[in-house]
Structure formats: C-alpha cells, structure tokens
Design a protein around this motif. Structure first.
Motif, PDB file in Angstrom:
ATOM      1  N   GLY A  18       0.822  -1.206   0.000  1.00 14.42           N
ATOM      2  CA  GLY A  18       0.000   0.000   0.000  1.00 14.42           C
ATOM      3  C   GLY A  18       0.854   1.253   0.000  1.00 14.42           C
ATOM      4  N   ALA A  19       1.899   1.256   0.802  1.00 17.17           N
ATOM      5  CA  ALA A  19       2.810   2.405   0.845  1.00 17.17           C
ATOM      6  C   ALA A  19       3.601   2.524  -0.453  1.00 17.17           C
ATOM      7  CB  ALA A  19       3.759   2.280   2.035  1.00 17.17           C
ATOM      8  N   LEU A  20       4.013   1.392  -0.992  1.00 21.48           N
ATOM      9  CA  LEU A  20       4.808   1.412  -2.219  1.00 21.48           C
ATOM     10  C   LEU A  20       3.996   1.865  -3.429  1.00 21.48           C
ATOM     11  CD1 LEU A  20       6.873  -1.851  -1.728  1.00 21.48           C
ATOM     12  CD2 LEU A  20       7.692   0.512  -1.551  1.00 21.48           C
ATOM     13  N   ALA A  21       2.694   1.719  -3.361  1.00 23.20           N
ATOM     14  CA  ALA A  21       1.837   2.163  -4.467  1.00 23.20           C
ATOM     15  C   ALA A  21       1.932   3.679  -4.664  1.00 23.20           C
ATOM     16  CB  ALA A  21       0.394   1.744  -4.208  1.00 23.20           C
ATOM     17  N   LEU A  22       2.402   4.389  -3.664  1.00 17.79           N
ATOM     18  CA  LEU A  22       2.547   5.839  -3.747  1.00 17.79           C
ATOM     19  C   LEU A  22       3.900   6.265  -4.307  1.00 17.79           C
ATOM     20  CD1 LEU A  22       1.027   6.670  -0.241  1.00 17.79           C
ATOM     21  CD2 LEU A  22      -0.140   6.633  -2.469  1.00 17.79           C
ATOM     22  N   VAL A  23       4.787   5.299  -4.529  1.00 17.45           N
ATOM     23  CA  VAL A  23       6.136   5.570  -5.023  1.00 17.45           C
ATOM     24  C   VAL A  23       6.137   5.404  -6.544  1.00 17.45           C
ATOM     25  CG1 VAL A  23       8.550   4.806  -4.932  1.00 17.45           C
ATOM     26  CG2 VAL A  23       7.147   4.754  -2.849  1.00 17.45           C
ATOM     27  N   PRO A  24       6.698   6.365  -7.280  1.00 16.78           N
ATOM     28  CA  PRO A  24       6.756   6.210  -8.735  1.00 16.78           C
ATOM     29  C   PRO A  24       7.483   4.923  -9.141  1.00 16.78           C
ATOM     30  CG  PRO A  24       7.398   8.437  -8.092  1.00 16.78           C
ATOM     31  CD  PRO A  24       7.291   7.626  -6.828  1.00 16.78           C
ATOM     32  N   GLU A  25       6.980   4.284 -10.179  1.00 18.62           N
ATOM     33  CA  GLU A  25       7.546   3.006 -10.640  1.00 18.62           C
ATOM     34  C   GLU A  25       9.035   3.132 -10.962  1.00 18.62           C
ATOM     35  OE1 GLU A  25       6.606  -1.168 -12.086  1.00 18.62           O
ATOM     36  OE2 GLU A  25       5.050   0.284 -11.652  1.00 18.62           O
ATOM     37  N   GLU A  26       9.461   4.291 -11.478  1.00 19.42           N
ATOM     38  CA  GLU A  26      10.891   4.446 -11.793  1.00 19.42           C
ATOM     39  C   GLU A  26      11.743   4.406 -10.528  1.00 19.42           C
ATOM     40  OE1 GLU A  26       9.022   8.624 -12.000  1.00 19.42           O
ATOM     41  OE2 GLU A  26       8.563   6.681 -12.880  1.00 19.42           O
ATOM     42  N   ASP A  27      11.209   4.871  -9.396  1.00 23.38           N
ATOM     43  CA  ASP A  27      11.939   4.776  -8.129  1.00 23.38           C
ATOM     44  C   ASP A  27      11.970   3.328  -7.638  1.00 23.38           C
ATOM     45  OD1 ASP A  27      12.566   7.457  -8.020  1.00 23.38           O
ATOM     46  OD2 ASP A  27      10.890   7.973  -6.704  1.00 23.38           O
ATOM     47  N   LEU A  28      10.898   2.588  -7.879  1.00 27.03           N
ATOM     48  CA  LEU A  28      10.871   1.184  -7.477  1.00 27.03           C
ATOM     49  C   LEU A  28      11.875   0.364  -8.285  1.00 27.03           C
ATOM     50  CD1 LEU A  28       7.012   0.604  -7.199  1.00 27.03           C
ATOM     51  CD2 LEU A  28       8.631   1.074  -5.347  1.00 27.03           C
ATOM     52  N   ALA A  29      12.071   0.732  -9.540  1.00 22.63           N
ATOM     53  CA  ALA A  29      12.966  -0.013 -10.428  1.00 22.63           C
ATOM     54  C   ALA A  29      14.393   0.536 -10.437  1.00 22.63           C
ATOM     55  CB  ALA A  29      12.396  -0.002 -11.847  1.00 22.63           C
ATOM     56  N   ARG A  30      14.618   1.680  -9.782  1.00 23.28           N
ATOM     57  CA  ARG A  30      15.946   2.309  -9.791  1.00 23.28           C
ATOM     58  C   ARG A  30      16.987   1.380  -9.182  1.00 23.28           C
ATOM     59  NH1 ARG A  30      14.763   7.174  -7.987  1.00 23.28           N
ATOM     60  NH2 ARG A  30      14.791   7.978 -10.106  1.00 23.28           N
ATOM     61  N   LYS A  31      18.158   1.349  -9.805  1.00 23.39           N
ATOM     62  CA  LYS A  31      19.258   0.510  -9.333  1.00 23.39           C
ATOM     63  C   LYS A  31      19.615   0.886  -7.899  1.00 23.39           C
ATOM     64  CE  LYS A  31      23.760  -1.203 -10.801  1.00 23.39           C
ATOM     65  NZ  LYS A  31      23.490  -2.546 -10.353  1.00 23.39           N
ATOM     66  N   GLN A  32      19.745  -0.122  -7.067  1.00 27.00           N
ATOM     67  CA  GLN A  32      20.095   0.054  -5.657  1.00 27.00           C
ATOM     68  C   GLN A  32      21.283  -0.861  -5.328  1.00 27.00           C
ATOM     69  OE1 GLN A  32      18.682   1.871  -3.172  1.00 27.00           O
ATOM     70  NE2 GLN A  32      16.754   2.549  -4.044  1.00 27.00           N
ATOM     71  N   PRO A  33      22.101  -0.475  -4.351  1.00 29.66           N
ATOM     72  CA  PRO A  33      23.257  -1.307  -3.980  1.00 29.66           C
ATOM     73  C   PRO A  33      22.835  -2.495  -3.097  1.00 29.66           C
ATOM     74  CG  PRO A  33      23.214   0.655  -2.624  1.00 29.66           C
ATOM     75  CD  PRO A  33      22.078   0.782  -3.613  1.00 29.66           C
ATOM     76  N   ILE A  34      22.083  -3.403  -3.695  1.00 32.13           N
ATOM     77  CA  ILE A  34      21.603  -4.591  -3.000  1.00 32.13           C
ATOM     78  C   ILE A  34      21.697  -5.755  -3.984  1.00 32.13           C
ATOM     79  CG2 ILE A  34      19.176  -4.181  -3.608  1.00 32.13           C
ATOM     80  CD1 ILE A  34      18.494  -5.263  -0.734  1.00 32.13           C
ATOM     81  N   VAL A  35      21.839  -6.939  -3.491  1.00 31.04           N
ATOM     82  CA  VAL A  35      22.049  -8.106  -4.342  1.00 31.04           C
ATOM     83  C   VAL A  35      20.966  -8.264  -5.408  1.00 31.04           C
ATOM     84  CG1 VAL A  35      20.890  -9.768  -2.827  1.00 31.04           C
ATOM     85  CG2 VAL A  35      22.702 -10.557  -4.339  1.00 31.04           C
ATOM     86  N   PHE A  36      19.752  -7.845  -5.131  1.00 28.54           N
ATOM     87  CA  PHE A  36      18.666  -8.021  -6.089  1.00 28.54           C
ATOM     88  C   PHE A  36      18.587  -6.884  -7.095  1.00 28.54           C
ATOM     89  CE2 PHE A  36      17.610 -10.234  -2.161  1.00 28.54           C
ATOM     90  CZ  PHE A  36      17.706 -11.532  -2.641  1.00 28.54           C
ATOM     91  N   GLY A  37      19.330  -5.803  -6.880  1.00 32.24           N
ATOM     92  CA  GLY A  37      19.459  -4.752  -7.863  1.00 32.24           C
ATOM     93  C   GLY A  37      18.497  -3.596  -7.744  1.00 32.24           C
ATOM     94  N   SER A  38      17.330  -3.808  -7.169  1.00 33.92           N
ATOM     95  CA  SER A  38      16.360  -2.722  -7.025  1.00 33.92           C
ATOM     96  C   SER A  38      15.316  -3.111  -5.992  1.00 33.92           C
ATOM     97  CB  SER A  38      15.667  -2.422  -8.359  1.00 33.92           C
ATOM     98  OG  SER A  38      14.763  -3.460  -8.711  1.00 33.92           O
TER      99      SER A  38
END
Length: 166
Positions: A18-38
């Motif tokens: 529910g909280a993530l639904a408020l986050v733009p999809e490009e932020d959800l898919a943005r590369k992050q320094p984690i093993v899964f990438g985003s």
C-alpha cells in the motif's frame, strides 16, 4: 502459532505494498546497492521464494532456476501476485492439522542439494524471509526519501486485539 504468523505476513505485505503504491515506478525499479538490484526486484525475490516454498508444500515442481530472477513484473502485477500467495499461505495454515504440520518434506534447493523441513518449519521460514526483506525494502525507501510503513509484529497484534475487543 502458524495461523497468526501467516496472517501477520499477509497484513505486513498489504501495508508495505500500500505504501509502495505511492512511489513512482521508476523509483521502485531504480538501481540500488543490494544483491537483487532494485526495490522492485527485491519484492519479486520474496514473491518468487514464496512460490517456491508453496510448491514444496504442495509436492510439485516450482519451475524456478534462480533465487534472483533477472526481471520483475510491473508493480501492480507483483502486488496482485503477492496478495494471492499470501492468501494461500493463510488458507494453508488454517487447514493444517498438527500431524501434517510436523510432517517432514524433502525438496531440492534451487542452488542444488537436498533439504528437509517440516511443513511448520517451511511456513515459519516463509514468514521470516518476508520480514527480513521488508527490512531491506524499508532501508531502500529511506534512501529515496520515503518513510516505510510500520510492519512490526507487535503493531499487527495490537491492531488484531483492538479489532477483536471492538
């Protein structure tokens, strides 16, 4: 204890998605320094592993060859799929007899090698695994300037008890 834990898993994921639904999809898919990438691929990992353990519990092949799929479905599709698998875990726990919960199931790990866990241990692992990665997602949300929802077990229990008392 398995029924409340699977219900907690469902509740926590509903709050998170529910909280993530408020986050733009490009932020959800943005590369992050984690093993899964985003953030999105981390959520997809959790869903994929939930599907793997579901398949083990059902005694059928799961079809996954990696714990880290290279692509993820779009957020809305991922959310619907996670909701569906969470509902399955609740229903499964509700129908599990004590004898069945203690039954040991042998399976093959994705990375190779045999494993054996009781059905109860598999359910506990699915709950714990999701909790662990909700922490990863919370950290990534902070990194993009967003506050994650509170998904702690005591908060869930308080809400359940308050609803039962009403």
């Amino acid at each position: 204890m398995l029924i409340p834990l699977t219900r907690y898993k469902q509740w926590a994921n509903e709050r998170l998605f529910g909280a993530l639904a408020l986050v733009p999809e490009e932020d959800l898919a943005r590369k992050q320094p984690i093993v899964f990438g985003s953030l999105l691929r981390t959520l997809n990992h959790v869903r994929a592993m939930d599907l793997v353990w579901k398949a083990h519990l059902e005694g059928r092949p799961h079809g996954f060859t990696t714990r880290n799929p290279e692509t993820s479905p779009p957020f809305a599709e991922l959310r619907a799929s996670q909701s569906e698998v969470d509902a399955w875990y609740v229903q499964y726990a509700e129908g599990l007899s004590p004898a069945a919960a203690a039954e040991v199931v042998t399976f093959e790990f994705i990375g190779g090698g045999k494993g054996s866990l009781s059905r109860a241990e598999m359910l506990l692992h699915a709950v714990n695994h999701g909790t662990y990665h909700r922490g990863n997602v919370a950290a990534m949300l902070y990194q993009i300037g967003r506050n994650p929802p509170t998904t702690d077990l005591p908060v869930y229990l308080r809400e359940v008890r308050t609803a039962q008392a009403a």
